[in-house]
Design an enzyme around this catalytic site. Sequence first.
Site, PDB file in Angstrom:
ATOM      1  N   LYS A 188       8.873  -7.195   4.326  1.00  0.00           N
ATOM      2  CA  LYS A 188       8.704  -8.521   3.726  1.00  0.00           C
ATOM      3  C   LYS A 188      10.035  -9.239   3.623  1.00  0.00           C
ATOM      4  CE  LYS A 188       8.448  -8.828  -0.965  1.00  0.00           C
ATOM      5  NZ  LYS A 188       9.431  -9.744  -1.552  1.00  0.00           N
ATOM      6  N   ASN A 189      11.044  -8.539   3.071  1.00  0.00           N
ATOM      7  CA  ASN A 189      12.309  -9.227   2.779  1.00  0.00           C
ATOM      8  C   ASN A 189      13.174  -9.464   4.021  1.00  0.00           C
ATOM      9  OD1 ASN A 189      11.485  -9.404   0.177  1.00  0.00           O
ATOM     10  ND2 ASN A 189      12.841  -7.799  -0.620  1.00  0.00           N
ATOM     11  N   ARG A 229      17.635 -14.884 -12.777  1.00  0.00           N
ATOM     12  CA  ARG A 229      17.725 -15.122 -11.322  1.00  0.00           C
ATOM     13  C   ARG A 229      18.139 -16.539 -10.929  1.00  0.00           C
ATOM     14  NH1 ARG A 229      12.855 -12.285  -8.247  1.00  0.00           N
ATOM     15  NH2 ARG A 229      14.349 -12.171  -6.550  1.00  0.00           N
ATOM     16  N   ARG A 240       1.506  -9.377  -2.784  1.00  0.00           N
ATOM     17  CA  ARG A 240       2.656 -10.143  -2.316  1.00  0.00           C
ATOM     18  C   ARG A 240       3.542  -9.275  -1.433  1.00  0.00           C
ATOM     19  NH1 ARG A 240       6.232 -11.561  -6.572  1.00  0.00           N
ATOM     20  NH2 ARG A 240       7.401 -12.068  -4.732  1.00  0.00           N
ATOM     21  N   ASP A 279      14.762  -2.325  -6.069  1.00  0.00           N
ATOM     22  CA  ASP A 279      13.339  -2.427  -5.730  1.00  0.00           C
ATOM     23  C   ASP A 279      12.635  -1.066  -5.697  1.00  0.00           C
ATOM     24  OD1 ASP A 279      13.504  -5.148  -5.601  1.00  0.00           O
ATOM     25  OD2 ASP A 279      13.669  -5.257  -3.416  1.00  0.00           O
ATOM     26  N   VAL A 311      21.208  -4.428 -11.463  1.00  0.00           N
ATOM     27  CA  VAL A 311      21.097  -5.643 -10.653  1.00  0.00           C
ATOM     28  C   VAL A 311      20.386  -6.761 -11.408  1.00  0.00           C
ATOM     29  CG1 VAL A 311      20.225  -6.615  -8.478  1.00  0.00           C
ATOM     30  CG2 VAL A 311      21.154  -4.285  -8.524  1.00  0.00           C
ATOM     31  N   CYS A 316      11.780 -15.763 -14.275  1.00  0.00           N
ATOM     32  CA  CYS A 316      11.109 -14.754 -13.455  1.00  0.00           C
ATOM     33  C   CYS A 316      10.901 -13.522 -14.319  1.00  0.00           C
ATOM     34  CB  CYS A 316      12.035 -14.470 -12.277  1.00  0.00           C
ATOM     35  SG  CYS A 316      11.638 -13.043 -11.324  1.00  0.00           S
TER      36      CYS A 316
HETATM   37  N1  EPU Z   1      22.588 -14.084  -8.689  1.00  0.00           N
HETATM   38  C1  EPU Z   1      23.366 -15.036  -9.303  1.00  0.00           C
HETATM   39  N2  EPU Z   1      23.501 -16.268  -8.714  1.00  0.00           N
HETATM   40  C2  EPU Z   1      22.896 -16.575  -7.554  1.00  0.00           C
HETATM   41  C3  EPU Z   1      22.106 -15.611  -6.910  1.00  0.00           C
HETATM   42  C4  EPU Z   1      21.972 -14.360  -7.506  1.00  0.00           C
HETATM   43  O1  EPU Z   1      23.910 -14.797 -10.380  1.00  0.00           O
HETATM   44  O2  EPU Z   1      23.062 -17.710  -7.077  1.00  0.00           O
HETATM   45  C5  EPU Z   1      22.414 -12.755  -9.304  1.00  0.00           C
HETATM   46  C6  EPU Z   1      20.969 -12.461  -9.720  1.00  0.00           C
HETATM   47  O3  EPU Z   1      20.666 -13.008 -10.982  1.00  0.00           O
HETATM   48  C7  EPU Z   1      20.913 -10.947  -9.711  1.00  0.00           C
HETATM   49  C8  EPU Z   1      21.892 -10.589  -8.585  1.00  0.00           C
HETATM   50  O4  EPU Z   1      22.648 -11.758  -8.329  1.00  0.00           O
HETATM   51  O5  EPU Z   1      21.400 -10.429 -10.915  1.00  0.00           O
HETATM   52  C9  EPU Z   1      21.236 -10.136  -7.302  1.00  0.00           C
HETATM   53  O6  EPU Z   1      20.202 -11.027  -6.932  1.00  0.00           O
HETATM   54  P1  EPU Z   1      19.918 -11.431  -5.429  1.00  0.00           P
HETATM   55  O7  EPU Z   1      20.276 -12.862  -5.247  1.00  0.00           O
HETATM   56  O8  EPU Z   1      20.524 -10.450  -4.507  1.00  0.00           O
HETATM   57  O9  EPU Z   1      18.342 -11.309  -5.367  1.00  0.00           O
HETATM   58  P2  EPU Z   1      17.399 -12.171  -4.455  1.00  0.00           P
HETATM   59  O10 EPU Z   1      18.100 -12.542  -3.204  1.00  0.00           O
HETATM   60  O11 EPU Z   1      16.770 -13.240  -5.262  1.00  0.00           O
HETATM   61  C10 EPU Z   1      16.415 -10.179  -3.045  1.00  0.00           C
HETATM   62  C11 EPU Z   1      15.062  -9.615  -2.794  1.00  0.00           C
HETATM   63  C12 EPU Z   1      14.561  -8.927  -4.056  1.00  0.00           C
HETATM   64  C13 EPU Z   1      15.538  -7.815  -4.430  1.00  0.00           C
HETATM   65  C14 EPU Z   1      16.958  -8.396  -4.586  1.00  0.00           C
HETATM   66  C15 EPU Z   1      18.019  -7.341  -4.843  1.00  0.00           C
HETATM   67  C16 EPU Z   1      14.184 -11.109  -1.104  1.00  0.00           C
HETATM   68  C17 EPU Z   1      13.211 -12.176  -0.735  1.00  0.00           C
HETATM   69  N3  EPU Z   1      14.165 -10.690  -2.384  1.00  0.00           N
HETATM   70  O12 EPU Z   1      16.260 -11.110  -4.114  1.00  0.00           O
HETATM   71  O13 EPU Z   1      13.295  -8.360  -3.748  1.00  0.00           O
HETATM   72  O14 EPU Z   1      15.149  -7.209  -5.642  1.00  0.00           O
HETATM   73  O15 EPU Z   1      17.316  -9.132  -3.398  1.00  0.00           O
HETATM   74  O16 EPU Z   1      18.052  -6.422  -3.820  1.00  0.00           O
HETATM   75  O17 EPU Z   1      14.923 -10.634  -0.265  1.00  0.00           O
HETATM   76  C18 EPU Z   1      11.117  -7.572  -4.214  1.00  0.00           C
HETATM   77  O18 EPU Z   1      10.951  -7.468  -2.985  1.00  0.00           O
HETATM   78  O19 EPU Z   1      10.319  -7.099  -5.062  1.00  0.00           O
HETATM   79  C19 EPU Z   1      12.292  -8.268  -4.715  1.00  0.00           C
HETATM   80  C20 EPU Z   1      12.380  -8.720  -5.963  1.00  0.00           C
END
Ligand code: EPU
Length: 418
Positions: free
Chosen positions: A22-23, A122, A397, A305, A327, A117
Site C-alpha cells: 500500500k505505502n 501528524r 484500507r 507499523d 515515531v 489522526c
Molecule cells: N512529522 C512532522 N512533520 C511533518 C511530517 C512528519 O513532525 O511534516 C512527524 C510525524 O508527526 C511523525 C514522524 O514525523 O511523528 C514520522 O511521520 P511520517 O511523516 O514518516 O509518517 P507518514 O509519512 O505520514 C508513513 C506511512 C505510515 C507509517 C509512517 C512511519 C504512508 C502512506 N504512510 O506515514 O503508515 O506509519 O510513514 O513509518 O506511507 C500505515 O500504513 O498504517 C501507516 C500509518
Amino acid sequence: MERLLIRGGRPLEGEIRISGAKNAALPVMAATLLADGPMTVGNIPHLHDITTTMELLGRMGVGLTVHERMQVEVDASTIESFRAPYELVKTMRASILVLGPLLARFGRAEVSLPGGCAIGSRPVNLHVDGLRAMGAEIVIEDGYIKGRAKRLRGARLRMDVSTVTGTENLMMAAALAEGTTIIENAAQEPEVADLAHCLMRMGAYLEGVGTSTLVIEGVERLNGIEYQVLPDRIETGTYLTAAAMCGGRVKLKDTHPGLLEAVIGKLRECGAAIDTGEDWIELTMVGRPRAVDIDTAPYPGFPTDMQAQFCALDAISDGTGKVVENVFENRFMHCLEMQRMGADIHIDGHTAHIRGVDRLTAAPVMATDLRASASLVLAGLVADGETRVDRIYHIDRGYECIEEKLAQLGADIRRLPE
Ligand code: EPU
C-alpha cells in the site's frame, strides 16, 4: 457496518501470496501526475486507500483504466482540477502526496490539511516548508494548503524529523525542478526507495537512493512507464506474527525477506524458526512465544507499523515485554482493547509494559486505526471464544482480503455483512 468474527485456538498452516505494498503504491500513483504520457502501475493491492486515490485522481479529471489483476493505467493529460478536497483527505492522509507533483508539473495545488489522526497529531509542516524553500508560494487558508509556483528550483532541504511521505513529496517535486535538490535526513524506508526507482525509470536523476541523503537533479520532463510496486513488508510481518502467536507453519510467497530484517530478528528471538528464499519466507513455531522488547524507529529500525501486532504477541507470551513507540505520540489504543480481552498491559507515556498471560478471552473490540485493527484480529486468533472486531473499514484500507488469507491458513474467521 461490517465486522469480523474470529474463533481462536487454531494453528496456522499453509501458503499465501503477499500483495503489493500500500505505502509504495500510493506515492507511485501520485507520481503518475508527473508523467508526460500514460503510465501503468502494477502489483497494486485491492484496498480502500487505492480506491480513494483513484477517486481523487478521477475527480481531478485524470484518466484511469483498471486492467486485469489490478494493473492501473493513469493518464494525467486530461487533468482539469488541482484540488484534493477535505472529504477525501480526511479518509486518507496520504492524499497529501499529490501536493508536490501538482506544484512541480502544473504550478498549482489546493490540498486540504489532513488534521488530527488516531495515532497522533501528524503535522505536514515539513512538506510545506520544503516546497516553500523550492520557491512555491504557499498559504494556509480555509483549511487548505494553497500553492502556486512557476518552475520550482532545487534547494538544500534538511528534514528535522525523518518523514516518509514528506521525503516522497519533496523528491517528486525535485524531479521536475530546475537545478539540484539535496534532501538531508531523508527517510530510508523501502517504499521511498521504490518511488525513487520508479522516478529514475521515468527519466529522473537521483543519487543516494536508500540512504539518508538524496541528491536529485531536476529534468524538464518525465516519461510514462510501466512499473510494478514492491511487496508489502507490513502485510508480510503481520501474517508472520500471527503464525508465531498461533503456532504452526506458514509460507508467504511473492514477498521480500530483505525488507524485514528487524521484524524477522524479533520473531526468531521469540522462538520462531524462519527460513527465507529470494521471494518467500517460511515460519515454523512450536509452543508458546517468549516475550520480546520492541523499540520502534525509522527504517532500518523496527517499524512502528508492526508495533501493535507485537503488542498482541507479547500479550500471550511467556515473560514480560517492553514496547516503546518512538515515531508516533499516541499509538497504543489497541492496548486498551486488548485489556478488555484479558491482556495485562500497563501504559506509561510512550512505553507499554506487557506481561504475557496464558490465555486471552474473546470480547467485542473496536478497531481505531489500520494496524490496531490487525493486532486485534491477531489477538482474536488466539483468544478463547468468539471475538468480534468492529469498524473493520480500517482493515480494508490496508489488508487485501485478510479473512480469506487467514482462512486459507486454517483460521476460523468470517466477515459479517452490515
Ligand atoms: N512529522 C512532522 N512533520 C511533518 C511530517 C512528519 O513532525 O511534516 C512527524 C510525524 O508527526 C511523525 C514522524 O514525523 O511523528 C514520522 O511521520 P511520517 O511523516 O514518516 O509518517 P507518514 O509519512 O505520514 C508513513 C506511512 C505510515 C507509517 C509512517 C512511519 C504512508 C502512506 N504512510 O506515514 O503508515 O506509519 O510513514 O513509518 O506511507 C500505515 O500504513 O498504517 C501507516 C500509518
